[in-house]
Design a protein around this motif. Structure first.
Motif, PDB file in Angstrom:
ATOM      1  N   ARG A  65       0.893  -1.202   0.216  1.00 47.29           N
ATOM      2  CA  ARG A  65       0.018   0.099  -0.167  1.00 47.29           C
ATOM      3  C   ARG A  65       0.940   1.164  -0.039  1.00 47.29           C
ATOM      4  O   ARG A  65       1.778   1.278   0.664  1.00 47.29           O
ATOM      5  CB  ARG A  65      -1.092  -0.035   1.193  1.00 47.29           C
ATOM      6  CG  ARG A  65      -1.843   1.073   1.389  1.00 47.29           C
ATOM      7  CD  ARG A  65      -3.063   1.071   2.328  1.00 47.29           C
ATOM      8  NE  ARG A  65      -3.956   2.033   2.487  1.00 47.29           N
ATOM      9  CZ  ARG A  65      -4.901   2.137   3.211  1.00 47.29           C
ATOM     10  NH1 ARG A  65      -5.187   1.060   3.894  1.00 47.29           N
ATOM     11  NH2 ARG A  65      -5.860   3.167   3.137  1.00 47.29           N
ATOM     12  N   ARG A 117      -0.091  -1.923  -7.574  1.00 44.67           N
ATOM     13  CA  ARG A 117      -1.490  -1.895  -6.808  1.00 44.67           C
ATOM     14  C   ARG A 117      -2.046  -0.540  -7.203  1.00 44.67           C
ATOM     15  O   ARG A 117      -1.331   0.415  -7.307  1.00 44.67           O
ATOM     16  CB  ARG A 117      -0.978  -2.009  -5.319  1.00 44.67           C
ATOM     17  CG  ARG A 117      -2.152  -1.702  -4.452  1.00 44.67           C
ATOM     18  CD  ARG A 117      -1.895  -1.351  -2.971  1.00 44.67           C
ATOM     19  NE  ARG A 117      -2.848  -1.135  -1.884  1.00 44.67           N
ATOM     20  CZ  ARG A 117      -3.202  -2.392  -1.188  1.00 44.67           C
ATOM     21  NH1 ARG A 117      -2.584  -3.347  -1.234  1.00 44.67           N
ATOM     22  NH2 ARG A 117      -4.328  -2.335  -0.653  1.00 44.67           N
ATOM     23  N   VAL A 161      -5.955   1.432  -7.187  1.00 40.57           N
ATOM     24  CA  VAL A 161      -7.487   1.595  -6.451  1.00 40.57           C
ATOM     25  C   VAL A 161      -8.475   1.964  -7.799  1.00 40.57           C
ATOM     26  O   VAL A 161      -8.088   2.898  -8.509  1.00 40.57           O
ATOM     27  CB  VAL A 161      -7.672   2.540  -5.441  1.00 40.57           C
ATOM     28  CG1 VAL A 161      -6.695   2.129  -4.102  1.00 40.57           C
ATOM     29  CG2 VAL A 161      -7.420   3.781  -5.786  1.00 40.57           C
ATOM     30  N   GLU A 216     -11.880   0.058  -4.494  1.00 46.27           N
ATOM     31  CA  GLU A 216     -11.507  -1.288  -4.303  1.00 46.27           C
ATOM     32  C   GLU A 216      -9.891  -1.277  -4.646  1.00 46.27           C
ATOM     33  O   GLU A 216      -9.399  -1.049  -5.721  1.00 46.27           O
ATOM     34  CB  GLU A 216     -12.131  -2.361  -5.001  1.00 46.27           C
ATOM     35  CG  GLU A 216     -11.596  -3.668  -4.756  1.00 46.27           C
ATOM     36  CD  GLU A 216     -12.362  -4.651  -5.494  1.00 46.27           C
ATOM     37  OE1 GLU A 216     -12.253  -5.894  -5.219  1.00 46.27           O
ATOM     38  OE2 GLU A 216     -12.881  -4.129  -6.548  1.00 46.27           O
ATOM     39  N   SER A 245      -8.594  -8.504  -6.758  1.00 48.86           N
ATOM     40  CA  SER A 245      -8.695  -7.783  -5.623  1.00 48.86           C
ATOM     41  C   SER A 245      -7.598  -7.982  -4.749  1.00 48.86           C
ATOM     42  O   SER A 245      -7.243  -9.324  -4.410  1.00 48.86           O
ATOM     43  CB  SER A 245     -10.143  -7.932  -5.203  1.00 48.86           C
ATOM     44  OG  SER A 245     -10.129  -7.188  -3.766  1.00 48.86           O
ATOM     45  N   SER A 284      -8.141  -6.354  -1.675  1.00 49.13           N
ATOM     46  CA  SER A 284      -8.955  -5.880  -0.382  1.00 49.13           C
ATOM     47  C   SER A 284      -8.623  -6.902   1.000  1.00 49.13           C
ATOM     48  O   SER A 284      -8.584  -7.911   0.778  1.00 49.13           O
ATOM     49  CB  SER A 284     -10.542  -5.946  -0.790  1.00 49.13           C
ATOM     50  OG  SER A 284     -11.335  -5.556   0.458  1.00 49.13           O
ATOM     51  N   ASP A 291     -10.575  -7.050   3.367  1.00 52.35           N
ATOM     52  CA  ASP A 291     -11.713  -7.200   3.642  1.00 52.35           C
ATOM     53  C   ASP A 291     -12.158  -8.667   3.695  1.00 52.35           C
ATOM     54  O   ASP A 291     -12.175  -9.183   2.630  1.00 52.35           O
ATOM     55  CB  ASP A 291     -13.160  -6.321   3.249  1.00 52.35           C
ATOM     56  CG  ASP A 291     -14.432  -6.361   3.640  1.00 52.35           C
ATOM     57  OD1 ASP A 291     -14.632  -7.573   4.762  1.00 52.35           O
ATOM     58  OD2 ASP A 291     -15.191  -5.535   3.355  1.00 52.35           O
ATOM     59  N   VAL A 335     -14.514  -9.942   1.111  1.00 56.85           N
ATOM     60  CA  VAL A 335     -14.007  -9.937  -0.198  1.00 56.85           C
ATOM     61  C   VAL A 335     -13.033 -11.176  -0.660  1.00 56.85           C
ATOM     62  O   VAL A 335     -12.629 -11.772  -1.750  1.00 56.85           O
ATOM     63  CB  VAL A 335     -13.605  -8.672  -0.648  1.00 56.85           C
ATOM     64  CG1 VAL A 335     -13.003  -8.418  -2.114  1.00 56.85           C
ATOM     65  CG2 VAL A 335     -14.811  -7.488  -0.567  1.00 56.85           C
TER      66      VAL A 335
END
Length: 412
Positions: A143, A178, A180, A186, A233, A235, A237, A240
């Motif tokens: 990130r 990476r 979004v 996402e 993805s 993510s 989460d 997900v």
């Protein structure tokens, strides 16, 4: 693999066995090729590191040895090796040249992720093209702020923004990053062709270590991204990201473990050779080396071997998790991810202590730029600054105290 290459009698790296069998040349072949390649890199490691040139020549050595396609299936033109072999390869190369070990480890992680995250059809197509072209991959999925932004455009997408640091991008044939999604936020993994005119790779990584890792910044100005180049993805989460997909985290972080262990083993092997040359013990009269130095060698050896044993446990846990596939649960994933975090911390301690204290074992001689022993410390320290161990220790402590699942973290 416990020791760095020797510093004499180097052989030129040999290529893959020809012709390979249906299952590939086999682990023994790749370990032999790796040792020969590491020996070759060790012959001029100090001069290359001090020159700090973009590692085109080093990538050519890896390509000629067949190591870039190590993980790709034999049917696609690759080596057909497993992750256990890839980890051993990265560790051996890192013992000779930590920056090239990082470059190769990043390549393995990104090239494998491109197939793992994209799904069977798109993944197989990317895998085949990569193996056929002997692509070298660069980039990273960690990130960053501000992130690259992926915007819908016609039948595909376009990519805008800047990624401040990405390993291997100066020598990459494909870059994986990476980004979004502009509409949903996402995070996703995408691949781009560095030859596109809208993409600029800037060699602005001026760190004091890991100078040959081919790192730099990636600037994207409307770079087209086809639908099948949006891999999947990233993510965090749990609604997900499935436990199986989350395995990209411990698989990649174990490469960092091998890199650190390679650095620790590499510096100890070199210092041992110089110590032996300075003073050969007379067994009749007792050891010629100071007892405190012997104790320090013993302590650093125990520290490194202990970290290696923990890395082996983590590797086996990840292997079992990969074999579980879609049956892997979040609790099982959390347990193996914490084990990898423990291995990261142990390997970081081994690299930090070995690269600093090994110089003291040689005394003032270690300050010689001709020996270049400072590169081990600088490489280890640079890597630890980009990927600090503190957060991993907190993850281990939180899991130990409360059973909390560790966050989904990707290696820098």
């Amino acid at each position: 693999m416990g020791a760095a290459p020797a510093l004499s009698g180097h052989a030129a790296p040999s290529g893959p066995a020809a012709p390979p069998g249906p299952a590939g040349p086999g682990r023994a072949h790749w370990l032999r090729v790796t040792r020969e390649t590491a020996d070759d890199l060790a012959t001029d490691a100090v001069a290359r590191e001090q020159a700090g040139k973009v590692p085109f020549d080093e990538v050519s050595r890896l390509r000629e040895a067949g190591l870039l396609g190590l993980l790709a299936p034999v049917a696609s033109g690759g080596g057909g090796a497993d992750w256990a072999t890839a980890y051993a390869v990265v560790r051996e190369i890192a013992a000779a040249d930590a920056a090239i070990g990082q470059l190769l480890g990043s390549h393995y992680f990104l090239s494998w992720s491109a197939g793992f995250l994209a799904g069977p059809v798109a993944g197989a197509r990317t895998e085949q093209r990569s193996a056929a072209g002997q692509w070298c991959w660069g980039g990273g999925f960690a990130r960053q702020e501000a992130p690259l932004v992926l915007t819908r455009s016609g039948h595909g997408h376009v990519l805008h923004g800047r990624q401040s640091y990405a390993a291997g991008v100066l020598v990459a044939d494909r870059i994986a990053v990476r980004a979004v999604r502009a509409d949903t936020g996402e995070p996703v993994a995408v691949t781009v062709d560095p030859a596109h005119p809208g993409l600029a790779v800037v060699g602005d990584a001026d760190a004091f270590g890991q100078r040959l890792a081919g790192g730099g910044s990636v600037e994207c100005d409307g770079v087209p991204v086809a639908a099948d180049e949006v891999l999947g993805s990233l993510s965090a989460d749990e609604a997900v990201l499935s436990p199986r997909t989350a395995l990209v985290s411990p698989v990649g972080r174990l490469l960092t473990v091998q890199l650190r262990l390679g650095v620790a083993e590499g510096v100890l092997a070199e210092v041992r050779e110089y110590s032996r040359g300075m003073s050969v013990p007379d067994r009749a009269a007792g050891p010629a080396i100071d007892p405190q130095a012997l104790a320090a060698y013993g302590e650093l050896t125990v520290l490194t071997r202990s970290a290696s044993a923990l890395a082996d446990q983590a590797r086996e846990a990840v292997r079992r998790g990969v074999r579980r596939g879609e049956d892997l649960t979040y609790d099982e994933y959390a347990e193996l991810s914490v084990l990898v975090a423990m291995a990261e911390a142990a390997a970081a301690g081994a690299a930090r202590e070995s690269t600093a204290r090994a110089l003291d074992l040689l005394g003032a001689r270690a300050a010689s730029s001709r020996l270049g022993l400072d590169r081990f410390w600088r490489n280890a320290r640079t890597q630890s600054l980009h990927d600090p161990v503190g957060p991993r220790l907190r993850d281990v402590g939180d899991y130990f105290l409360s059973g909390a699942h560790p966050p989904f973290v990707l290696p820098t």
